[in-house]
Design an enzyme around this catalytic site. Structure first.
Site, PDB file in Angstrom:
ATOM      1  N   ALA A 107       0.774  -1.242   0.000  1.00 34.26           N
ATOM      2  CA  ALA A 107       0.000   0.000   0.000  1.00 34.26           C
ATOM      3  C   ALA A 107       0.810   1.299   0.000  1.00 34.26           C
ATOM      4  O   ALA A 107       0.370   2.290  -0.575  1.00 34.26           O
ATOM      5  CB  ALA A 107      -0.943  -0.001   1.184  1.00 34.26           C
ATOM      6  N   ALA A 108       1.950   1.342   0.686  1.00 33.99           N
ATOM      7  CA  ALA A 108       2.683   2.608   0.821  1.00 33.99           C
ATOM      8  C   ALA A 108       3.143   3.101  -0.556  1.00 33.99           C
ATOM      9  O   ALA A 108       3.451   2.280  -1.419  1.00 33.99           O
ATOM     10  CB  ALA A 108       3.888   2.421   1.730  1.00 33.99           C
ATOM     11  N   PRO A 109       3.134   4.412  -0.783  1.00 35.04           N
ATOM     12  CA  PRO A 109       2.841   5.494   0.162  1.00 35.04           C
ATOM     13  C   PRO A 109       1.369   5.850   0.298  1.00 35.04           C
ATOM     14  O   PRO A 109       1.049   6.829   0.964  1.00 35.04           O
ATOM     15  CB  PRO A 109       3.617   6.668  -0.427  1.00 35.04           C
ATOM     16  CG  PRO A 109       3.593   6.420  -1.903  1.00 35.04           C
ATOM     17  CD  PRO A 109       3.643   4.925  -2.067  1.00 35.04           C
ATOM     18  N   GLY A 110       0.472   5.086  -0.315  1.00 32.80           N
ATOM     19  CA  GLY A 110      -0.944   5.231   0.027  1.00 32.80           C
ATOM     20  C   GLY A 110      -1.829   5.917  -0.989  1.00 32.80           C
ATOM     21  O   GLY A 110      -3.018   6.094  -0.733  1.00 32.80           O
ATOM     22  N   GLY A 111      -1.290   6.294  -2.140  1.00 30.63           N
ATOM     23  CA  GLY A 111      -2.110   6.970  -3.157  1.00 30.63           C
ATOM     24  C   GLY A 111      -3.304   6.119  -3.574  1.00 30.63           C
ATOM     25  O   GLY A 111      -4.436   6.619  -3.680  1.00 30.63           O
ATOM     26  N   ARG A 135       7.836   3.435   5.558  1.00 30.62           N
ATOM     27  CA  ARG A 135       6.899   3.984   4.568  1.00 30.62           C
ATOM     28  C   ARG A 135       5.474   4.109   5.113  1.00 30.62           C
ATOM     29  O   ARG A 135       4.623   4.762   4.514  1.00 30.62           O
ATOM     30  CB  ARG A 135       6.908   3.116   3.309  1.00 30.62           C
ATOM     31  CG  ARG A 135       8.149   3.372   2.444  1.00 30.62           C
ATOM     32  CD  ARG A 135       8.433   2.234   1.492  1.00 30.62           C
ATOM     33  NE  ARG A 135       7.359   1.899   0.586  1.00 30.62           N
ATOM     34  CZ  ARG A 135       7.170   2.411  -0.628  1.00 30.62           C
ATOM     35  NH1 ARG A 135       8.014   3.309  -1.084  1.00 30.62           N
ATOM     36  NH2 ARG A 135       6.175   2.036  -1.387  1.00 30.62           N
ATOM     37  N   ASP A 174      -0.733  -3.896  -6.341  1.00 25.46           N
ATOM     38  CA  ASP A 174       0.153  -2.970  -7.060  1.00 25.46           C
ATOM     39  C   ASP A 174       1.555  -3.336  -6.574  1.00 25.46           C
ATOM     40  O   ASP A 174       2.104  -2.703  -5.674  1.00 25.46           O
ATOM     41  CB  ASP A 174      -0.217  -1.524  -6.722  1.00 25.46           C
ATOM     42  CG  ASP A 174       0.619  -0.536  -7.511  1.00 25.46           C
ATOM     43  OD1 ASP A 174       0.741  -0.723  -8.728  1.00 25.46           O
ATOM     44  OD2 ASP A 174       1.166   0.403  -6.902  1.00 25.46           O
ATOM     45  N   CYS A 225       4.398  -0.880 -12.622  1.00 24.86           N
ATOM     46  CA  CYS A 225       4.829   0.222 -13.492  1.00 24.86           C
ATOM     47  C   CYS A 225       6.105  -0.209 -14.217  1.00 24.86           C
ATOM     48  O   CYS A 225       6.976   0.601 -14.497  1.00 24.86           O
ATOM     49  CB  CYS A 225       5.006   1.526 -12.721  1.00 24.86           C
ATOM     50  SG  CYS A 225       6.160   1.422 -11.366  1.00 24.86           S
TER      51      CYS A 225
END
Lengths: 296, 153
Positions: A107-111, A135, A174, A225
């Site tokens: 999850a970090a940084p949480g966007g 993080r 992600d 990415c």
């Protein structure tokens, strides 16, 4: 052969001619917080130039502006988040998020955690994990800034998610990846194929663990990415063949996933994945998976 | 809970949160919804709405808590655009930048600081008479949302 030539040559083999690209700064409006505030107009009035990203519901590119988009009162009040345009896509691929139990495994940084919560209208629950405790402070700051009330954060490796003894309706993976040159100017100097292969192994382990936590009729969205097929199409081909998962059709920005990689033919359903070569956005890969109901 | 109630009372506000949904962990307070309350294990890093923390006996509120107080608090000042910007940069407030005052004007009282849209930018303490102090600092900045940027340094 330099590292740059090596990768550029690989991209050519995958059907894409390399060109220099840099991801444009983008924002995502937090609809839950910005409801009826006419935020684009408000930002324009203070000198933040916005251009609607055509493939996103709440996403805008930031043009030349008098003020930094990351230091306005509106940003600090959680009315929007700075989030790269392609990175805004994964959370939007889930169906019916409201009231669901959702896992954001890396999850970090949480966007994306904030985005999930926004799409859920702060209903249900988001369980956010990250292995790196350092993080988590950034993640918690994001949650506070954006007034997220439905998330619980654990310092936990995604490969141990089943320790939570929970079943999730939706799982966002992600996953940690090699990144791409459009978001890192020194990418070609930093990365080797070995990095991509090592990440691909880690990603398979995370995916396998996530499957243990997936509720019946659950959905997994997998994204990276990275432009390297080892972390993208080859992993999805492996998931289809080894984890009894199927790739769902998605309607979003991007090209079809590759079904032939360096002479290796992949499962035909891999074309349902979306591959985004860098242009206005960074390089990206995303797909949606569900448990296969009928054996092939 | 006592810490939260005491903090809110400085603004002339009475906060009513279901105590069963308020969780304290390592002197940090969180407000969970019923779903999270059932699901969250004790070893979480953060959960639900972070309300604030106690450090050396002093309560430090979160911006979530300040936001909750906006509709409850009697003490509020509303700033003009330029003053609001200066406030989130950490500056104190001059009388000339205040558009509206609600509640106490007493020296020493705590007051929420809002922008022209009624959004909470932080809080401060009244240091001078709000009626007659033209050209002087009248609200001392104690906490503002610019803190999110300062934390990252």
């Amino acid at each position: 052969m330099s590292s740059r030539e090596f990768f550029v040559n690989r991209y050519a083999q995958l059907g894409w001619n390399f060109r220099v690209a840099e991801a444009r700064q983008a924002i995502r409006i937090n609809q839950t917080n910005a409801k009826s505030k006419n935020l684009p107009e408000r930002l324009r009035s203070i000198g933040v130039q916005l251009e609607k990203a055509p493939f996103l519901e709440s996403g805008y590119w930031v043009g030349k502006s008098k003020v930094s988009a990351g230091a306005t009162a509106e940003y600090l009040l959680g009315l929007y988040s700075i989030q790269e345009a392609a990175a805004q896509i994964p959370a939007t691929l889930f169906t019916a998020l409201r009231g669901k139990t959702v896992l954001d495994a890396c999850a970090a940084p949480g966007g994306k955690t904030v985005e999930l919560s926004d799409l859920m209208g702060n209903t249900g629950s988001v369980v956010a994990l990250d292995v790196n405790k350092m993080r988590l402070a950034a993640l918690s700051n994001q949650l506070e800034r954006c007034h997220v009330s439905n998330a619980v954060v654990y310092n936990l490796d995604a490969r141990q998610a089943s320790r939570l003894s929970l079943k999730f309706d939706r799982i966002l993976l992600d996953v940690p990846c090699s990144g791409n040159f459009a978001s890192d100017k020194l990418w070609f100097n930093r990365r080797t194929l070995k990095d991509a292969e090592r990440n691909a192994q880690l990603q398979r382990e995370i995916l396998s663990e996530a499957l243990k936590c997936l509720a019946p009729n659950g959905e997994i969205v997998y994204s990276t990415c990275s432009l390297e097929p080892e972390e993208d199409e080859l992993n999805m081909d492996w998931a289809v063949k080894n984890l009894n998962l199927q790739i769902e059709k998605v309607n979003c920005h991007g090209e079809k996933g590759l079904t032939e990689v360096f002479g290796q033919k992949l499962d035909a359903s891999v074309e349902r994945c979306k591959r985004i070569w860098p242009e206005n956005t960074q390089g990206f890969f995303v797909c949606k998976l569900t448990k296969r109901t009928v054996q092939p | 809970m006592k810490q939260l109630a005491m903090f809110a009372s400085q603004f002339g506000a009475k906060i009513t949160l279901n105590p069963e949904l308020v969780v304290e962990k390592a002197q940090r307070y969180y407000f969970l919804n019923a779903t999270l309350k059932k699901l969250a294990r004790g070893d979480f890093y953060s959960a639900g709405l972070y309300l604030g923390k106690v450090k050396n006996g002093v309560f430090f509120p979160s911006f979530n808590l300040l936001d909750m107080l906006v509709d409850l608090a009697a003490n509020k000042v509303v700033l003009d655009r330029k003053t609001a910007w200066l406030f989130i940069c950490g500056r104190d407030v001059f009388r000339t930048g205040i558009l509206r005052v609600c509640g106490s004007k007493r020296k020493g009282a705590a007051t929420l600081v809002l922008n022209e849209f009624g959004e909470c930018l932080g809080f401060g303490r009244i240091t001078g008479s709000l009626d007659e102090a033209e050209g002087r600092v009248v609200v001392r900045n104690i906490l503002d949302v610019g803190d999110f940027l300062r934390r990252e340094r």
